[in-house]
Design a protein around this motif. Structure first.
Motif, PDB file in Angstrom:
ATOM      1  N   ARG A  59       0.825  -1.212   0.000  1.00 55.26           N
ATOM      2  CA  ARG A  59       0.000   0.000   0.000  1.00 55.26           C
ATOM      3  C   ARG A  59       0.860   1.265   0.000  1.00 55.26           C
ATOM      4  O   ARG A  59       0.583   2.236   0.713  1.00 55.26           O
ATOM      5  N   GLY A  60       1.900   1.227  -0.804  1.00 54.73           N
ATOM      6  CA  GLY A  60       2.726   2.401  -1.026  1.00 54.73           C
ATOM      7  C   GLY A  60       3.824   2.626  -0.011  1.00 54.73           C
ATOM      8  O   GLY A  60       4.589   3.588  -0.137  1.00 54.73           O
ATOM      9  N   ARG A  61       3.935   1.768   1.004  1.00 53.30           N
ATOM     10  CA  ARG A  61       4.968   1.951   2.010  1.00 53.30           C
ATOM     11  C   ARG A  61       6.292   1.343   1.544  1.00 53.30           C
ATOM     12  O   ARG A  61       6.306   0.346   0.839  1.00 53.30           O
TER      13      ARG A  61
ATOM     14  N   VAL B  74       0.735  10.318 -19.946  1.00 58.11           N
ATOM     15  CA  VAL B  74       1.712  10.887 -19.031  1.00 58.11           C
ATOM     16  C   VAL B  74       2.465   9.764 -18.344  1.00 58.11           C
ATOM     17  O   VAL B  74       1.876   8.831 -17.838  1.00 58.11           O
ATOM     18  N   SER B  75       3.776   9.843 -18.297  1.00 51.48           N
ATOM     19  CA  SER B  75       4.602   8.834 -17.662  1.00 51.48           C
ATOM     20  C   SER B  75       4.500   8.939 -16.156  1.00 51.48           C
ATOM     21  O   SER B  75       4.207  10.003 -15.615  1.00 51.48           O
ATOM     22  N   PRO B  76       4.738   7.833 -15.437  1.00 45.17           N
ATOM     23  CA  PRO B  76       4.699   7.871 -13.982  1.00 45.17           C
ATOM     24  C   PRO B  76       5.686   8.894 -13.442  1.00 45.17           C
ATOM     25  O   PRO B  76       6.812   8.998 -13.879  1.00 45.17           O
ATOM     26  N   GLY B  77       5.282   9.621 -12.444  1.00 48.74           N
ATOM     27  CA  GLY B  77       6.172  10.580 -11.826  1.00 48.74           C
ATOM     28  C   GLY B  77       6.217  11.930 -12.503  1.00 48.74           C
ATOM     29  O   GLY B  77       6.809  12.869 -11.973  1.00 48.74           O
TER      30      GLY B  77
ATOM     31  N   ALA C 163      -5.830   3.572  -4.727  1.00 50.51           N
ATOM     32  CA  ALA C 163      -6.231   3.726  -6.127  1.00 50.51           C
ATOM     33  C   ALA C 163      -5.474   2.751  -6.994  1.00 50.51           C
ATOM     34  O   ALA C 163      -4.377   2.313  -6.658  1.00 50.51           O
ATOM     35  N   LEU C 164      -6.074   2.408  -8.110  1.00 47.86           N
ATOM     36  CA  LEU C 164      -5.367   1.609  -9.092  1.00 47.86           C
ATOM     37  C   LEU C 164      -4.328   2.483  -9.771  1.00 47.86           C
ATOM     38  O   LEU C 164      -4.626   3.581 -10.235  1.00 47.86           O
ATOM     39  N   VAL C 165      -3.092   2.018  -9.836  1.00 46.34           N
ATOM     40  CA  VAL C 165      -2.027   2.800 -10.426  1.00 46.34           C
ATOM     41  C   VAL C 165      -2.019   2.586 -11.926  1.00 46.34           C
ATOM     42  O   VAL C 165      -1.936   1.454 -12.385  1.00 46.34           O
ATOM     43  N   PRO C 166      -2.155   3.632 -12.748  1.00 45.23           N
ATOM     44  CA  PRO C 166      -2.067   3.449 -14.198  1.00 45.23           C
ATOM     45  C   PRO C 166      -0.765   2.783 -14.565  1.00 45.23           C
ATOM     46  O   PRO C 166       0.299   3.209 -14.110  1.00 45.23           O
ATOM     47  N   ASP C 167      -0.836   1.738 -15.336  1.00 47.20           N
ATOM     48  CA  ASP C 167       0.365   0.983 -15.685  1.00 47.20           C
ATOM     49  C   ASP C 167       0.993   1.534 -16.945  1.00 47.20           C
ATOM     50  O   ASP C 167       0.471   1.382 -18.040  1.00 47.20           O
TER      51      ASP C 167
ATOM     52  N   ALA D 177      11.413  11.818  -7.360  1.00 52.16           N
ATOM     53  CA  ALA D 177      11.546  10.488  -7.964  1.00 52.16           C
ATOM     54  C   ALA D 177      10.222   9.995  -8.545  1.00 52.16           C
ATOM     55  O   ALA D 177       9.151  10.192  -7.960  1.00 52.16           O
ATOM     56  N   ALA D 178      10.296   9.339  -9.695  1.00 51.52           N
ATOM     57  CA  ALA D 178       9.093   8.838 -10.367  1.00 51.52           C
ATOM     58  C   ALA D 178       8.334   7.834  -9.523  1.00 51.52           C
ATOM     59  O   ALA D 178       7.111   7.727  -9.622  1.00 51.52           O
ATOM     60  N   ILE D 179       9.038   7.097  -8.670  1.00 48.19           N
ATOM     61  CA  ILE D 179       8.393   6.054  -7.873  1.00 48.19           C
ATOM     62  C   ILE D 179       7.383   6.621  -6.890  1.00 48.19           C
ATOM     63  O   ILE D 179       6.479   5.909  -6.437  1.00 48.19           O
ATOM     64  N   GLU D 180       7.482   7.902  -6.584  1.00 50.37           N
ATOM     65  CA  GLU D 180       6.591   8.489  -5.594  1.00 50.37           C
ATOM     66  C   GLU D 180       5.147   8.578  -6.089  1.00 50.37           C
ATOM     67  O   GLU D 180       4.211   8.523  -5.285  1.00 50.37           O
ATOM     68  N   GLY D 181       4.948   8.705  -7.405  1.00 48.13           N
ATOM     69  CA  GLY D 181       3.589   8.746  -7.934  1.00 48.13           C
ATOM     70  C   GLY D 181       2.839   7.452  -7.682  1.00 48.13           C
ATOM     71  O   GLY D 181       1.764   7.456  -7.064  1.00 48.13           O
TER      72      GLY D 181
END
Length: 348
Positions: free
Chosen positions: A133-135, A233-236, A220-224, A207-211
């Protein structure tokens, strides 16, 4: 895991070149829409860092070493598409300037490290973020790095089984490649988690990983970005656009300082033992299939050893080259995108 010339036959090498070209072209297409000066700067610094740390072979077993591939790290910092481009540019400079990785095998190396390493690493990282869960974003990036290395090793084993220039027992090849590269992956995981953790600490929001981590934390479902070609739009991208300029500067400074330290100072202490692929080739019996690199006599070949150049100087040259190349190409892409948007904007 730099594959030399003639480990794979010409048809297989040509096929990997075509696949890699298509993958890198698609990555460039996906990355272009969210390019900003901040992302150019961060990607250039990431590319320089990956180049520098790839010079640092670390021991993983008796007589065997490994080195960073960098795909999972680059994806965690700048997203998967710019990550693919970043590692590709590292491999390009290594092959053309330092005779590291064969010329005819360049497509194979891009496929293994820039494409498979980056995208598998990113997918595994996102999977861990969903579970937690994002941790623990840094730890998730480390798991992605750990998974990416044996995944790339397995792809090489499959390619060699199909197009290897020397007949070998496939089971033994797969077993050796996976066993040694799991150990290499542990080092990759530690480096990746440490660097991502440092960037998250000194430059939050960059960092992109934070998104994906925030999305997972919110349920939320993370757009893949890998599985959904229609995403614009790219992650991050959003998080970096909103990050303070000072945070971006701190991230670039941290990565740049680390790259210089690794390339100029620590590179002198890198392990001299064969890496995982070389050790496997010697053990399984296809090491002699490799051909000498076409640029093996150049002064910077083997990171200055051929020309009697101090490895730290060669490393400094390499970092400068990859940073300049990355910044130049991405800036050109940024300007081209801006011109296209201006040309297609409706008249006021």
């Amino acid at each position: 895991m730099h594959v030399p010339d003639h480990f794979l036959d010409d048809p297989t090498s040509a096929t990997t070149a075509v696949v890699s070209l298509a993958a890198v072209g698609y990555a460039a297409y996906r990355a272009r829409e969210d390019l900003t000066p901040r992302r150019v700067a961060l990607t250039a610094a990431t590319t320089g860092f990956v180049f520098a740390v790839q010079m640092l072979n670390y021991p993983v077993a008796s007589g065997t070493s490994g080195h960073l591939m960098g795909g999972a790290l680059a994806a965690a910092l700048v997203g998967p598409w710019l990550g693919v481009l970043s590692v590709t540019l590292v491999l390009l400079v290594q092959a053309l300037v330092f005779a590291d990785g064969g010329l005819t095998a360049l497509g194979t190396n891009v496929l293994l490290m820039a494409v498979v390493g980056t995208l598998v690493g990113w997918a595994a990282t996102r999977g861990v973020l969903r579970l937690t869960r994002g941790r623990g974003a840094a730890g998730a990036a480390g798991v992605g790095a750990l998974v990416s290395v044996p995944a790339s090793a397995a792809v090489f084993a499959g390619l060699f089984a199909v197009g290897g220039t020397v007949p070998v027992p496939v089971g033994e090849l797969v077993g050796q490649m996976l066993s040694v590269h799991v150990l290499v992956g542990l080092g990759e995981a530690l480096i990746t988690a440490g660097v991502v953790g440092l960037v998250l600490a000194v430059a939050p929001g960059v960092a992109a990983i934070e998104g994906p981590a925030r999305s997972a934390a919110n349920g939320a479902l993370v757009p893949d970005a890998v599985a959904s070609p229609g995403a614009a739009v790219s992650p991050g991208a959003t998080s970096l656009a909103a990050a303070p300029v000072g945070a971006v500067r701190r991230a670039v400074l941290a990565l740049g300082s680390g790259a210089l330290l690794a390339a100029v100072v620590v590179s002198s202490f890198a392990a001299a033992t064969p890496d995982g692929l070389e050790a496997t080739a010697e053990s399984v019996g296809f090491a002699d299939a490799a051909r000498d690199h076409a640029f093996a006599g150049m002064p910077l070949a083997d990171y200055g050893e051929v020309g009697g150049i101090f490895v730290g100087v060669a490393g400094l040259v390499g970092v400068a080259l990859v940073v300049a190349l990355t910044a130049g190409l991405l800036t050109a892409g940024l300007r081209a995108t801006a011109r296209r948007r201006t040309a297609t904007a409706p008249a006021a």
